[in-house]
Design a protein around this motif. Structure first.
Motif, PDB file in Angstrom:
ATOM      1  N   THR A   1       0.853  -1.180   0.000  1.00  0.00           N
ATOM      2  CA  THR A   1       0.000   0.000   0.000  1.00  0.00           C
ATOM      3  C   THR A   1       0.895   1.239   0.000  1.00  0.00           C
ATOM      4  OG1 THR A   1      -0.101   0.004   2.424  1.00  0.00           O
ATOM      5  CG2 THR A   1      -1.880  -1.129   1.251  1.00  0.00           C
ATOM      6  N   ASP A   2       0.340   2.358  -0.372  1.00  0.00           N
ATOM      7  CA  ASP A   2       1.111   3.591  -0.503  1.00  0.00           C
ATOM      8  C   ASP A   2       1.678   4.021   0.860  1.00  0.00           C
ATOM      9  OD1 ASP A   2       2.143   6.061  -1.136  1.00  0.00           O
ATOM     10  OD2 ASP A   2       0.403   6.697  -2.293  1.00  0.00           O
ATOM     11  N   PRO A   3       3.019   4.175   0.992  1.00  0.00           N
ATOM     12  CA  PRO A   3       3.610   4.583   2.272  1.00  0.00           C
ATOM     13  C   PRO A   3       3.584   6.094   2.512  1.00  0.00           C
ATOM     14  CG  PRO A   3       5.350   4.160   0.699  1.00  0.00           C
ATOM     15  CD  PRO A   3       4.060   3.835  -0.002  1.00  0.00           C
ATOM     16  N   LEU A   4       2.972   6.851   1.611  1.00  0.00           N
ATOM     17  CA  LEU A   4       2.961   8.306   1.754  1.00  0.00           C
ATOM     18  C   LEU A   4       2.384   8.773   3.099  1.00  0.00           C
ATOM     19  CD1 LEU A   4       3.534  11.064   0.428  1.00  0.00           C
ATOM     20  CD2 LEU A   4       1.221  10.963  -0.565  1.00  0.00           C
ATOM     21  N   PRO A   5       1.307   8.154   3.629  1.00  0.00           N
ATOM     22  CA  PRO A   5       0.785   8.602   4.935  1.00  0.00           C
ATOM     23  C   PRO A   5       1.822   8.524   6.056  1.00  0.00           C
ATOM     24  CG  PRO A   5      -0.845   7.256   3.819  1.00  0.00           C
ATOM     25  CD  PRO A   5       0.416   7.150   3.010  1.00  0.00           C
ATOM     26  N   LEU A   6       2.759   7.588   5.957  1.00  0.00           N
ATOM     27  CA  LEU A   6       3.800   7.483   6.975  1.00  0.00           C
ATOM     28  C   LEU A   6       4.700   8.717   6.935  1.00  0.00           C
ATOM     29  CD1 LEU A   6       5.099   5.778   9.176  1.00  0.00           C
ATOM     30  CD2 LEU A   6       6.384   4.568   7.410  1.00  0.00           C
ATOM     31  N   TRP A   7       5.057   9.152   5.731  1.00  0.00           N
ATOM     32  CA  TRP A   7       5.866  10.374   5.605  1.00  0.00           C
ATOM     33  C   TRP A   7       5.084  11.585   6.096  1.00  0.00           C
ATOM     34  CZ3 TRP A   7       4.920  14.594   2.243  1.00  0.00           C
ATOM     35  CH2 TRP A   7       5.906  15.588   2.303  1.00  0.00           C
ATOM     36  N   ARG A   8       3.793  11.656   5.779  1.00  0.00           N
ATOM     37  CA  ARG A   8       2.983  12.782   6.232  1.00  0.00           C
ATOM     38  C   ARG A   8       2.939  12.852   7.754  1.00  0.00           C
ATOM     39  NH1 ARG A   8      -1.935  12.011   1.853  1.00  0.00           N
ATOM     40  NH2 ARG A   8      -1.007  13.261   0.158  1.00  0.00           N
ATOM     41  N   ARG A   9       2.942  11.700   8.383  1.00  0.00           N
ATOM     42  CA  ARG A   9       2.972  11.656   9.848  1.00  0.00           C
ATOM     43  C   ARG A   9       4.247  12.299  10.374  1.00  0.00           C
ATOM     44  NH1 ARG A   9       2.222   5.988  13.235  1.00  0.00           N
ATOM     45  NH2 ARG A   9       2.201   6.875  15.344  1.00  0.00           N
ATOM     46  N   LEU A  10       5.369  12.021   9.726  1.00  0.00           N
ATOM     47  CA  LEU A  10       6.637  12.627  10.120  1.00  0.00           C
ATOM     48  C   LEU A  10       6.642  14.119   9.812  1.00  0.00           C
ATOM     49  CD1 LEU A  10       9.084   9.930   8.735  1.00  0.00           C
ATOM     50  CD2 LEU A  10       8.594  10.351  11.144  1.00  0.00           C
ATOM     51  N   ALA A  11       6.139  14.470   8.632  1.00  0.00           N
ATOM     52  CA  ALA A  11       6.157  15.866   8.200  1.00  0.00           C
ATOM     53  C   ALA A  11       5.310  16.747   9.115  1.00  0.00           C
ATOM     54  CB  ALA A  11       5.665  15.973   6.757  1.00  0.00           C
ATOM     55  N   THR A  12       4.255  16.173   9.687  1.00  0.00           N
ATOM     56  CA  THR A  12       3.414  16.939  10.600  1.00  0.00           C
ATOM     57  C   THR A  12       4.172  17.307  11.864  1.00  0.00           C
ATOM     58  OG1 THR A  12       1.398  15.872   9.776  1.00  0.00           O
ATOM     59  CG2 THR A  12       1.282  16.890  11.954  1.00  0.00           C
ATOM     60  N   SER A  13       4.979  16.374  12.365  1.00  0.00           N
ATOM     61  CA  SER A  13       5.719  16.626  13.604  1.00  0.00           C
ATOM     62  C   SER A  13       6.981  17.449  13.367  1.00  0.00           C
ATOM     63  CB  SER A  13       6.090  15.303  14.275  1.00  0.00           C
ATOM     64  OG  SER A  13       6.947  14.535  13.442  1.00  0.00           O
ATOM     65  N   ASP A  14       7.527  17.378  12.138  1.00  0.00           N
ATOM     66  CA  ASP A  14       8.767  18.092  11.831  1.00  0.00           C
ATOM     67  C   ASP A  14       8.725  18.584  10.387  1.00  0.00           C
ATOM     68  OD1 ASP A  14      11.311  19.119  11.723  1.00  0.00           O
ATOM     69  OD2 ASP A  14      12.343  17.200  11.848  1.00  0.00           O
ATOM     70  N   PRO A  15       7.981  19.671  10.117  1.00  0.00           N
ATOM     71  CA  PRO A  15       7.854  20.171   8.740  1.00  0.00           C
ATOM     72  C   PRO A  15       9.230  20.495   8.140  1.00  0.00           C
ATOM     73  CG  PRO A  15       6.266  21.234  10.186  1.00  0.00           C
ATOM     74  CD  PRO A  15       7.193  20.465  11.070  1.00  0.00           C
ATOM     75  N   GLY A  16       9.475  19.956   6.973  1.00  0.00           N
ATOM     76  CA  GLY A  16      10.739  20.192   6.299  1.00  0.00           C
ATOM     77  C   GLY A  16      11.884  19.325   6.777  1.00  0.00           C
ATOM     78  N   GLY A  17      11.622  18.497   7.778  1.00  0.00           N
ATOM     79  CA  GLY A  17      12.700  17.685   8.341  1.00  0.00           C
ATOM     80  C   GLY A  17      12.968  16.402   7.581  1.00  0.00           C
ATOM     81  N   TYR A  18      11.995  15.977   6.754  1.00  0.00           N
ATOM     82  CA  TYR A  18      12.128  14.697   6.062  1.00  0.00           C
ATOM     83  C   TYR A  18      11.786  14.853   4.583  1.00  0.00           C
ATOM     84  CZ  TYR A  18      12.282  12.518  10.664  1.00  0.00           C
ATOM     85  OH  TYR A  18      12.635  12.157  11.934  1.00  0.00           O
ATOM     86  N   GLY A  19      12.497  14.106   3.754  1.00  0.00           N
ATOM     87  CA  GLY A  19      12.206  14.064   2.330  1.00  0.00           C
ATOM     88  C   GLY A  19      11.569  12.742   1.960  1.00  0.00           C
ATOM     89  N   PHE A  20      10.782  12.748   0.890  1.00  0.00           N
ATOM     90  CA  PHE A  20      10.076  11.540   0.448  1.00  0.00           C
ATOM     91  C   PHE A  20      10.177  11.445  -1.061  1.00  0.00           C
ATOM     92  CE2 PHE A  20       6.333   9.256  -1.062  1.00  0.00           C
ATOM     93  CZ  PHE A  20       6.275   8.161  -0.215  1.00  0.00           C
ATOM     94  N   THR A  21      10.613  10.288  -1.579  1.00  0.00           N
ATOM     95  CA  THR A  21      10.757  10.094  -3.018  1.00  0.00           C
ATOM     96  C   THR A  21      10.231   8.716  -3.403  1.00  0.00           C
ATOM     97  OG1 THR A  21      12.761  11.462  -3.059  1.00  0.00           O
ATOM     98  CG2 THR A  21      12.358  10.045  -4.967  1.00  0.00           C
ATOM     99  N   TYR A  22       9.329   8.675  -4.364  1.00  0.00           N
ATOM    100  CA  TYR A  22       8.855   7.386  -4.875  1.00  0.00           C
ATOM    101  C   TYR A  22       9.929   6.755  -5.759  1.00  0.00           C
ATOM    102  CZ  TYR A  22       3.954   8.045  -3.470  1.00  0.00           C
ATOM    103  OH  TYR A  22       2.797   8.208  -2.765  1.00  0.00           O
ATOM    104  N   LEU A  23      10.144   5.479  -5.577  1.00  0.00           N
ATOM    105  CA  LEU A  23      10.975   4.691  -6.481  1.00  0.00           C
ATOM    106  C   LEU A  23      10.105   3.830  -7.389  1.00  0.00           C
ATOM    107  CD1 LEU A  23      13.700   3.484  -3.938  1.00  0.00           C
ATOM    108  CD2 LEU A  23      13.800   5.461  -5.484  1.00  0.00           C
ATOM    109  N   GLN A  24       8.936   3.472  -6.881  1.00  0.00           N
ATOM    110  CA  GLN A  24       7.972   2.679  -7.648  1.00  0.00           C
ATOM    111  C   GLN A  24       6.585   2.952  -7.071  1.00  0.00           C
ATOM    112  OE1 GLN A  24       8.719  -1.562  -7.619  1.00  0.00           O
ATOM    113  NE2 GLN A  24       6.680  -2.071  -8.374  1.00  0.00           N
TER     114      GLN A  24
END
Length: 239
Positions: A200-223
């Motif tokens: 399933t799409d892991p994007l919600p996991l990154w959004r969870r991180l981004a909410t707690s630390d805006p700009g602290g994490y990057g997210f890139t799709y490989l597939q």
């Protein structure tokens, strides 16, 4: 202290992913600690400083052994309403284990010699073995004591699933799995990244991180699936 070397030994769990009894859980933890102390002692016995080897040992002690202590006190001891007479020596041994881990952490600085570090490692190992023996004698004399995992704690076998460079989210089910992966991502160092695989799409996991630390994490799709998603999450800020 040095980060783990690329030639990290294979410490993947060779036993079931869930240990239902306390003795089985103890045996697994002790095997994992032993697997990490051996390369440290091999270096210190040669009067050499174990950089990456020590990092791996301390990481496991802080994340898994200390958590076991806390889980036992909050889940096992409270759940079984043990008497003060039984709990007192076990809690005292837990305190000693915490102090031994603190001592080993302090000895990891370059102000200590390899010999001093080796002595601290051996003291910790002895303390852990003695505590496990005492605890099992007190708690499993009449009944089969459940593991902390059986009482709701995160399985220690998940450590091997989340500490490598690639995490398969499908092997870490439910909210506890998401919490475990989130904890690992929060420990990323600046410039470090992990690859996530999932059905399933892991994007919600990154959004969870981004909410707690805006700009602290990057997210890139490989597939981008379906049926399979692959993505990297990287740390932009932090230590």
């Amino acid at each position: 202290m040095c980060p783990p070397a690329d030639s990290t030994p294979d410490l993947s769990p060779s036993q079931p992913l869930t240990h239902t009894t306390l003795p089985a859980q103890h045996s697994y933890l002790l095997d994992q600690v032993t697997a990490r102390t051996a390369p440290v002692l091999s270096r210190t016995d040669q009067d050499k400083w174990p950089g990456a080897e020590l990092y791996q040992l301390l990481d496991y002690l802080h994340l898994e052994v200390l958590r076991q202590i806390t889980d036992e006190e909050w889940l096992l001891f409270r759940n079984y309403q043990l008497t003060t007479e039984v709990l007192a020596p076990l809690r005292e041994q837990h305190l000693t284990l915490r102090e031994n881990i603190d001592t080993l952490t302090a000895a990891s600085t370059d102000t200590h010699s390899p010999a001093q570090l080796g002595a601290a490692v051996r003291q910790l190992t002895t303390t852990l073995r003695d505590h496990i023996q005492t605890e099992e004698q007190l708690l499993t004399a009449e009944t089969e004591t459940p593991s902390t995992t059986a009482l709701g704690a995160t399985p220690h076998t998940w450590y091997a699933l989340i500490e490598g460079p690639v995490i398969d989210l499908d092997t870490l089910p439910g909210a506890p799995g998401i919490d475990a992966v989130t904890g690992r991502l929060l420990r990323l160092r600046r410039g470090e990244q992990l690859e996530l695989h999932a059905s399933t799409d892991p994007l919600p996991l990154w959004r969870r991180l981004a909410t707690s630390d805006p700009g602290g994490y990057g997210f890139t799709y490989l597939q981008q699936g379906p049926p399979q998603w692959r993505a990297t999450i990287s740390r932009h800020t932090g230590a």
